[in-house]
Each structure stands twice: as C-alpha cells, then as structure tokens.
Design an enzyme around this catalytic site. Structure first.
Site, mmCIF file in Angstrom:
data_model
loop_
_atom_site.group_PDB
_atom_site.id
_atom_site.type_symbol
_atom_site.label_atom_id
_atom_site.label_comp_id
_atom_site.label_asym_id
_atom_site.label_seq_id
_atom_site.Cartn_x
_atom_site.Cartn_y
_atom_site.Cartn_z
ATOM 1 N N GLY A 179 0.853 -1.191 0.000
ATOM 2 C CA GLY A 179 0.000 0.000 0.000
ATOM 3 C C GLY A 179 0.884 1.234 0.000
ATOM 4 C CB ILE B 59 2.938 2.629 4.883
ATOM 5 C CG1 ILE B 59 2.027 3.767 5.362
ATOM 6 C CG2 ILE B 59 4.152 2.483 5.802
ATOM 7 C CD1 ILE B 59 1.337 3.532 6.688
ATOM 8 C CB SER C 292 1.006 -3.337 9.751
ATOM 9 O OG SER C 292 -0.306 -3.416 9.304
ATOM 10 N NE ARG C 293 -4.213 -0.849 13.657
ATOM 11 C CZ ARG C 293 -3.669 0.347 13.401
ATOM 12 N NH1 ARG C 293 -2.362 0.486 13.382
ATOM 13 N NH2 ARG C 293 -4.432 1.398 13.177
ATOM 14 C CD GLU D 199 -0.379 -1.712 20.001
ATOM 15 O OE1 GLU D 199 -0.819 -0.583 20.245
ATOM 16 O OE2 GLU D 199 0.126 -2.025 18.927
ATOM 17 C CG HIS E 77 0.711 1.870 17.832
ATOM 18 N ND1 HIS E 77 -0.364 1.008 17.833
ATOM 19 C CD2 HIS E 77 0.695 2.474 16.609
ATOM 20 C CE1 HIS E 77 -1.011 1.086 16.671
ATOM 21 N NE2 HIS E 77 -0.379 1.975 15.905
ATOM 22 C CB ALA F 131 5.131 4.008 13.205
HETATM 23 C C1 DGY Z 1 -2.561 4.422 12.291
HETATM 24 O O1 DGY Z 1 -2.860 5.581 12.015
HETATM 25 O O2 DGY Z 1 -3.257 3.473 11.973
HETATM 26 C C2 DGY Z 1 -1.285 4.213 13.005
HETATM 27 O O3 DGY Z 1 -1.213 2.956 13.551
HETATM 28 C C3 DGY Z 1 -1.078 5.299 14.004
HETATM 29 O O4 DGY Z 1 0.251 5.296 14.384
#
Ligand code: DGY
Length: 323
Positions: A158, A160, A241-242, A271, A289, A291
């Site tokens: 995607g 990112i 990502s997640r 988390e 978290h 980023a």
């Molecule tokens: C998002 O925006 O989904 C990110 O995880 C935030 O840092």
C-alpha cells in the site's frame, strides 16, 4: 450548533478547525482510553453529531446507537480502522473515515529507523553504553549487518509499504521484492521490484521482511510459527502495521531459538501488553506504537479528521469515507 465529541486530547489544529466552524467541541476529560462503557455513557443523551475517535476506541453498533440517530460521522484519528465495525456503520448510514496519506512518510521513516536500529544494533548499543559496559573499542563488539544489497521484502504494497520500498531501493541499494493481493507493474518498473506470488515465496528470499498489510480476518497471525520458520535464519522481521498480524508468542520463541535473527516492532498483539519474554530479548527493538508520532504528522492527522467531520456535517461526502 453541531456538537462533536473527541475521545481523547489530540493536537489542537483540528479542534481549532471545528471550533472556527462554530461547532461545540467536547474533549474527553480522561487522560486515557475510555472503556466501552465509559464511551457509551459519554455519548448517551448528548446528541453529538460527530465523534472523533482513536484507534484504541472500539466503535460498533452499540456505541453508534448510544450516540443516537443524529450521529452522522465517526472520524478515526488513524489510517488503520480495524477498530471500526464497518458493517454497523453501513447499516445505520453513518460515515466512517480515516486519515490516509498524511502519515505515509512518517511511518515509512519509522519503519526504516527500526530496520537500521535492529540491523546495526543501535538500540542494543545504546543500552550497552548507558549501562557502563563500554570499556574501549573492540574489533568484535556488537557486530550487526549491512542493509546495502540485502533483499527487502514488503508484505503489503500500500502507500506505506511502497514508501518503505522507495527508501530501501533508493537509499540503500536494496533489491525489493513484494507480495500483495494486487500486482503493481508500474511499481515494479520504477523500482526494479519483483512480485512474489505468495507470502511464503517472499519469506524464503527476503533479508528484511517489513509488514504493511491491514489487520483483517485473513491477515490475523499471517506471521505464525510456520511462516516464521520459512524466513532465512539471518533475516529480520519489522512490523509497523498492526500487532495481531504476528503471533507474538511464536515470534518470541523464534527469536529465542534463533529461527530468525531479529525483529523490530512498533505494534503488539495485545497492546499495551507485550508477550511474555519479548522485552527480555536483546534481538528485538520495540517502540510504543509511535510510528506516526511526529509533531507535523499528528497535527496533520488532526486536521484530516476535522476536515472529514466538517464535510459530513455540511452535507457532503467526506474525502476519506470508508462507509
Ligand atoms: C494508524 O494511524 O493506523 C497508526 O497505527 C497510528 O500510528
């Protein structure tokens, strides 16, 4: 006067935009995540027209119903929206929006920071130095790995993922391979990148695997013990990502038993908790978290969320509508 509820303090930029429109903006007084009950109580009977939520707020039919029939939009202050039960929004004709684009560069930079940090052992070296263990230059001290000419594997191409690939290719001469449900020939041409037909093929070839898929039922535990075992023993896994995309307990085991060389994570399966043993390992870099956490980007996310609310409340389709 339209009423907006913001579930936690965010940078002022977006709040100011809403106030300049004459909206009544209420920001949760709790310096923490509202539980589902607390959020329901905050909304009940208050007639909010819009809700500005965070990725830590689970928004489903019960919450939408607690807000009432006048609710038009829930604007997530995040690009990810796995905290939204989108079908419930669609059923009730309520807009759900996210904040794409504005955080692409920042998250990609952070992903690269993690790659450099784990490969060059920067965080480990920092801990070592602060602990007073540095007693002079040594030829064999904390040897890491180069990025130059190493294969960068992008799982999920995607916005990112593509940007991380750009940094690797242009900045570090890394050959890029990628897996995505959609092939992108223009990207392949631009970066001389190679499409992998399956995640497994990518895992077998990459020296760095950077995860950029959204969290979906199909990507939950995409990186499980079996797939970790398909990576090179010398490879590194990076996740911005997640968290639940990686089986974190399996990762701890893989790192402990040197199935892979290292990992760098900005997101975690449960988390803010970490899987037992993760924090004790030296071959991981962990960030909380953050980023997307730069002043510039968090302010921009606040503005995008506010813009989505304004558009919806003025009767137009918000630019980042998901439902
Ligand atoms: C998002 O925006 O989904 C990110 O995880 C935030 O840092």
């Amino acid at each position: 006067m339209p009423k907006v509820f913001v579930t936690r303090k965010i940078p002022d930029a977006g709040i100011r935009m809403l106030e300049q429109k004459g909206y009544a903006v209420a920001v949760s007084a709790k310096d923490g995540v509202l539980t589902k009950d607390e959020l329901g109580q905050e909304l009940q009977g208050k007639q909010y027209d819009a809700l500005l939520s965070l990725l830590t707020d689970k928004i489903d039919g019960a919450i939408l119903d607690a807000a009432g029939a006048q609710l038009k939009i829930v604007a997530n202050y995040a690009v990810g929206y796995d905290n939204f039960a989108l079908a419930d929004f669609k059923q009730r004709n309520i807009y759900a929006t996210n904040t794409p684009d504005v955080l692409t560069n920042t998250v990609a930079e952070h992903a690269f920071g993690l790659i450099l940090s784990i490969a060059q052992r920067i965080a480990e070296g920092d801990r070592f130095t602060r602990a007073g263990k540095y007693h002079g230059w040594q030829p064999m001290l904390l040897l890491g790995n180069d990025l130059y000419k190493k294969t960068l594997g992008i799982l999920g191409l995607g916005r990112i993922g593509s940007r991380v690939a750009h940094h690797g290719s242009r900045g570090f001469d890394m050959p890029v391979i990628y897996y995505d449900v959609r092939r992108n020939e223009a990207f392949e041409k631009e970066y001389n990148a190679t499409f992998m037909a399956t995640p497994e093929e990518l895992l077998a070839r990459a020296d760095f695997v950077s995860v950029h898929v959204p969290l979906l039922p199909t990507t939950h535990h995409l990186m499980n013990a079996e797939r970790l075992g398909m990576m090179k023993k010398t490879a590194y896994l990076i996740n911005t990502s997640r968290g639940p995309i990686i089986d974190e307990a399996a990762l701890v085991e893989a790192l402990r038993t040197k199935v892979i060389r290292g990992a760098a994570l900005d997101v975690f399966e449960k988390e803010p908790d970490l899987a037992p043993g993760l924090a004790e390992l030296e071959n991981v870099v962990l960030t909380p978290h953050t980023a997307s956490a730069t002043e510039e980007t968090r302010a921009a996310m606040s503005e995008v969320a506010a813009r989505n609310i304004i558009e919806a409340l003025e009767g137009r389709v918000p630019p980042n509508a998901l439902s």
